[in-house]
Design an enzyme around this catalytic site. Structure first.
Site, PDB file in Angstrom:
ATOM      1  N   HIS A 125       1.168  -1.168  -0.043  1.00 41.62           N
ATOM      2  CA  HIS A 125       0.138  -0.258  -0.429  1.00 41.62           C
ATOM      3  C   HIS A 125       1.054   1.347  -0.424  1.00 41.62           C
ATOM      4  CE1 HIS A 125      -3.509   3.162   0.601  1.00 41.62           C
ATOM      5  NE2 HIS A 125      -2.191   3.537   2.372  1.00 41.62           N
ATOM      6  N   HIS A 130       1.494   4.723  -2.538  1.00 41.69           N
ATOM      7  CA  HIS A 130       1.412   5.830  -2.073  1.00 41.69           C
ATOM      8  C   HIS A 130       2.865   6.767  -3.248  1.00 41.69           C
ATOM      9  CE1 HIS A 130      -1.256   7.508   0.648  1.00 41.69           C
ATOM     10  NE2 HIS A 130      -1.371   5.786   0.928  1.00 41.69           N
ATOM     11  N   GLU A 172      -5.339   9.229  -0.354  1.00 40.13           N
ATOM     12  CA  GLU A 172      -5.588   7.439  -0.092  1.00 40.13           C
ATOM     13  C   GLU A 172      -7.044   7.552  -1.825  1.00 40.13           C
ATOM     14  OE1 GLU A 172      -4.837   5.611   1.544  1.00 40.13           O
ATOM     15  OE2 GLU A 172      -3.604   6.468   2.680  1.00 40.13           O
ATOM     16  N   SER A 191      -4.078   0.334  -5.089  1.00 39.99           N
ATOM     17  CA  SER A 191      -3.175  -0.392  -4.236  1.00 39.99           C
ATOM     18  C   SER A 191      -4.776  -1.826  -4.240  1.00 39.99           C
ATOM     19  CB  SER A 191      -3.000  -0.091  -3.320  1.00 39.99           C
ATOM     20  OG  SER A 191      -3.853   0.678  -2.063  1.00 39.99           O
TER      21      SER A 191
HETATM   22 FE   LIG Z   1      -2.929   5.401   2.390  1.00 43.32          FE
END
Ligand SMILES: [Fe+2]
Length: 253
Positions: A125, A130, A172, A191
């Site tokens: 993740h 990111h 996010e 993700s």
């Molecule tokens: Fe995150």
């Protein structure tokens, strides 16, 4: 003293080293499976900046990233580092790191039995999801500005909660319009195969409603972490979220 940790008095106790040599062949193969599951969809539906960033920071399909190697490529581009931490950080430590262009990065990897979902962020993740965006100069500036603003609001829970919504609907679960279609850039989408598919295959009856990004709307938009998202906000460019983070500073100061 390590120059990376010299300016992190609050977060310092959460910083760890990544023991890259300790990852097993099976863990590398879980990483490879995760990347192979996501890439076909992302090549079509991720934003250009994410895909460029993935190349620029040297992520590979066949092995878990060595953060020192990632940082050798990322640092010279935008000044950001993916900095290994022991797990969830308290808000003040998290914002301190963002304000210093250090992205708190977990080093553990989910097990093969939970390829689609982990309740806590793991290295897939954090790094796959990111870090590629941190190679983009405007996104890089936005994220630092976000951290600075939040670090200055630690005394005000209500304002921090509103800023949390800005993070949620950009970092996010952010989407961007490019060449007339919706592309993904938020890590929770990048993700997760399920969340991305929910966006890509949306219809009038199912999937999230996509609204134009608006700072006030985002600051007031509630969300549930545990369910598929029902509303997302699309930007036209990353300048828009940078400006939003600056505007939020005036709005909430
Ligand atoms: Fe995150």
């Amino acid at each position: 003293m390590n120059p990376l940790t010299a300016n992190l008095p609050i977060a310092e106790s959460f910083l760890i080293q990544q023991d890259w040599a300790a990852y097993t062949p099976d863990q590398h193969s879980v990483w490879a499976e995760l990347v192979r599951r996501r890439m076909p969809q992302l090549e079509e539906h991720a934003c250009e900046e994410y895909l460029q960033g993935f190349q620029q920071i040297g992520l590979r399909e066949d092995s878990i990233p060595d953060l020192a190697e990632v940082n050798k490529r990322l640092g010279p581009r935008t000044g950001w580092n993916a900095t290994p931490v022991s797990g969830f950080l308290p808000p003040d430590a998290f914002f301190e790191m963002l304000a210093a262009r250090q992205f708190p990065t977990t080093t553990w990897l989910r097990k093969r039995e939970s390829l689609e979902y982990t309740p806590e962020p793991d290295i897939f993740h954090d790094v796959f999801g990111h870090v590629p965006m941190h190679a983009h100069p405007v996104f890089a500036d936005f994220l630092q500005q976000y951290g600075r603003v939040c670090a200055g609001l630690m005394h005000d829970k209500d304002k921090l909660e509103r800023m949390g919504r800005l993070f949620w609907f950009t970092v996010e679960f952010g989407v961007i319009r490019q060449k007339g279609t919706i592309k993904l850039y938020g890590s929770g989408l990048i993700s997760s195969h399920g969340e991305s598919t929910n966006v890509i295959n949306r219809t009038d009856e199912g999937g999230p409603e996509i609204r134009d990004f608006d700072l006030d709307a985002v600051l007031n938009q509630q969300f549930l972490v545990s369910e598929m998202q029902k509303v997302l906000y699309a930007v036209e460019s990353f300048d828009q979220i940078y400006e939003a983070a600056r505007e939020a500073e005036h709005r909430l100061a």
